[in-house]
Write an enzyme that holds these catalytic residues in place. Sequence first.
Site, PDB file in Angstrom:
ATOM      1  N   GLN A   1       0.814  -1.223   0.000  1.00 28.68           N
ATOM      2  CA  GLN A   1       0.000   0.000   0.000  1.00 28.68           C
ATOM      3  C   GLN A   1       0.849   1.276   0.000  1.00 28.68           C
ATOM      4  O   GLN A   1       0.305   2.361   0.190  1.00 28.68           O
ATOM      5  CB  GLN A   1      -0.941   0.003   1.214  1.00 28.68           C
ATOM      6  CG  GLN A   1      -1.986  -1.096   1.190  1.00 28.68           C
ATOM      7  CD  GLN A   1      -3.079  -0.887   0.136  1.00 28.68           C
ATOM      8  OE1 GLN A   1      -3.165   0.160  -0.490  1.00 28.68           O
ATOM      9  NE2 GLN A   1      -3.901  -1.907  -0.064  1.00 28.68           N
TER      10      GLN A   1
ATOM     11  N   HIS B   1      -1.862  -4.671  -8.948  1.00 27.39           N
ATOM     12  CA  HIS B   1      -3.188  -4.042  -9.076  1.00 27.39           C
ATOM     13  C   HIS B   1      -3.436  -2.950  -8.048  1.00 27.39           C
ATOM     14  O   HIS B   1      -4.447  -2.248  -8.121  1.00 27.39           O
ATOM     15  CB  HIS B   1      -4.305  -5.094  -9.058  1.00 27.39           C
ATOM     16  CG  HIS B   1      -4.600  -5.733  -7.744  1.00 27.39           C
ATOM     17  ND1 HIS B   1      -5.689  -5.373  -6.989  1.00 27.39           N
ATOM     18  CD2 HIS B   1      -3.981  -6.710  -7.048  1.00 27.39           C
ATOM     19  CE1 HIS B   1      -5.733  -6.110  -5.894  1.00 27.39           C
ATOM     20  NE2 HIS B   1      -4.703  -6.929  -5.905  1.00 27.39           N
TER      21      HIS B   1
ATOM     22  N   THR C   1       5.972 -20.408 -16.401  1.00 24.24           N
ATOM     23  CA  THR C   1       6.215 -19.496 -17.526  1.00 24.24           C
ATOM     24  C   THR C   1       5.765 -18.085 -17.147  1.00 24.24           C
ATOM     25  O   THR C   1       4.692 -17.894 -16.580  1.00 24.24           O
ATOM     26  CB  THR C   1       5.447 -19.987 -18.783  1.00 24.24           C
ATOM     27  OG1 THR C   1       5.910 -21.308 -19.074  1.00 24.24           O
ATOM     28  CG2 THR C   1       5.694 -19.076 -19.980  1.00 24.24           C
TER      29      THR C   1
ATOM     30  N   CYS D   1     -11.243  -7.340   2.015  1.00 17.24           N
ATOM     31  CA  CYS D   1     -11.281  -8.742   2.453  1.00 17.24           C
ATOM     32  C   CYS D   1     -12.191  -8.874   3.658  1.00 17.24           C
ATOM     33  O   CYS D   1     -13.014  -9.780   3.746  1.00 17.24           O
ATOM     34  CB  CYS D   1      -9.895  -9.233   2.829  1.00 17.24           C
ATOM     35  SG  CYS D   1      -8.687  -8.864   1.587  1.00 17.24           S
TER      36      CYS D   1
HETATM   37  N1  PLP Z   1      -0.896  -6.791   1.643  1.00 21.54           N
HETATM   38  C1  PLP Z   1      -1.663  -5.693   1.706  1.00 21.54           C
HETATM   39  C2  PLP Z   1      -1.289  -4.594   2.661  1.00 21.54           C
HETATM   40  C3  PLP Z   1      -2.806  -5.575   0.914  1.00 21.54           C
HETATM   41  O1  PLP Z   1      -3.565  -4.475   0.989  1.00 21.54           O
HETATM   42  C4  PLP Z   1      -3.134  -6.641   0.037  1.00 21.54           C
HETATM   43  C5  PLP Z   1      -4.363  -6.593  -0.760  1.00 21.54           C
HETATM   44  O2  PLP Z   1      -5.385  -6.084  -0.313  1.00 21.54           O
HETATM   45  C6  PLP Z   1      -2.281  -7.764  -0.008  1.00 21.54           C
HETATM   46  C7  PLP Z   1      -1.185  -7.798   0.805  1.00 21.54           C
HETATM   47  C8  PLP Z   1      -2.557  -8.909  -0.939  1.00 21.54           C
HETATM   48  O3  PLP Z   1      -2.356  -8.485  -2.270  1.00 21.54           O
HETATM   49  P1  PLP Z   1      -2.766  -9.369  -3.533  1.00 21.54           P
HETATM   50  O4  PLP Z   1      -4.180  -9.000  -3.841  1.00 21.54           O
HETATM   51  O5  PLP Z   1      -1.865  -8.947  -4.632  1.00 21.54           O
HETATM   52  O6  PLP Z   1      -2.581 -10.788  -3.179  1.00 21.54           O
END
Ligand code: PLP
Length: 390
Positions: A181, A203, A239, A326
Amino acid sequence: MGSDTIYLDNNATTRPHPLVVEAINEVLGDGFGNPSSIHGVGEAARRRVDAARSQVAELIGARETEVVFTSCATESINTAMRGVIDAARTERPRALITAVEHEAVHDVGAWLSSRGVEVVVLPVDGDGVLDMDRLDAELAHEPALVSVMLANNETGVITPVAEVAQRAKAAGATVHVDAVQAVGKLEIDVEGLGVDLLSLSGHKFHAPKGIGVLFVRRGSRSRPFVIGAGQEGGRRGGTENVPGIVGIGVAAEHMGAGIDARRAHLGALTQAIEERLQAIPDVRINGSRNGRVPGTVNVCFKGIEGSAVVLTAARDGVCLSAGSACAAAQYGGSHVLEAMGVPFEYLHGAVRISCCETTRLAEVERACEVIASAVSYLRAMGPSSALGDA
Ligand code: PLP
């Protein structure tokens, strides 16, 4: 997304930058080669992967050979944490994580603990900042791994990673940092931070989903997780996702440029949001005032469900999140706010507003109006204004 939608959920995911889309489309058309093939089509793909590796290395101050492409930050985190423990020389290794880490880190911690690793969860204070005394006390037990995040996904609170790394390295630990972040909001320099491993996710900074990065310092004590045909210098089999890699390279270059202007813009948006939301009664803004990345505001409204605010605002075309995306999917309370000791009557009223460089002031102003009227509406409905009623 409709043209009148106001998207303020950039910590969940970001829109790919137009230059990223253009570069990926070009690869999908003409650059389909396998970088391991030794003919011209393969070599062209290899050159694209190499260029992207340089762009990412430049963003974080790493050597090109220290950049490993993965499928996402969750994979990078699994590789880092499991790889360090796998390489640890002690019989019952210890690992330190913090109470506010992303679920990816917590869940790997739980998995390691089920395999006999002693995993210690370090507390944070009411501002969400790591308890450094507790860190020092735990470092005396010589952990193999210390994993901390640079910027929190729910609150934006910054961990003093350079200081943590300095103490942890002195105690002989290998240090991993989840910097997902922080990209484009903080300077990320792996030398200055002094960390061994660092995870990124495309992303979250205007590249597509399905591409992540793991920085692995030369000579660091860690083993690969995805084992395969020797790609990525034997550190991640499979790959290469050439379009994703090209996309994250272009996004990395874009993020590295203009960081000061972006920070100033995000800072102004943060201030505007906070000023407006503070006018709502019984509200609290979570996380340290000065130690947060700009662009993320986490706010709690007493006595109502954050998810109800999010769903009510969505009807007016405003995209927000209740805590992290999440946590929202599980309709659970936030472990981050709980660790910060947010009082019970506020705990379930969390709403996260997260901006990006293209967010406009008029958009956050409109969003704040929508949030204020959602809060009054839900409060008028009384304590039963739970999810289903929104
Ligand atoms: N770490 C943090 C601080 C995140 O905000 C996120 C995604 O919300 C992740 C890890 C996991 O990222 P990814 O979606 O690329 O697995």
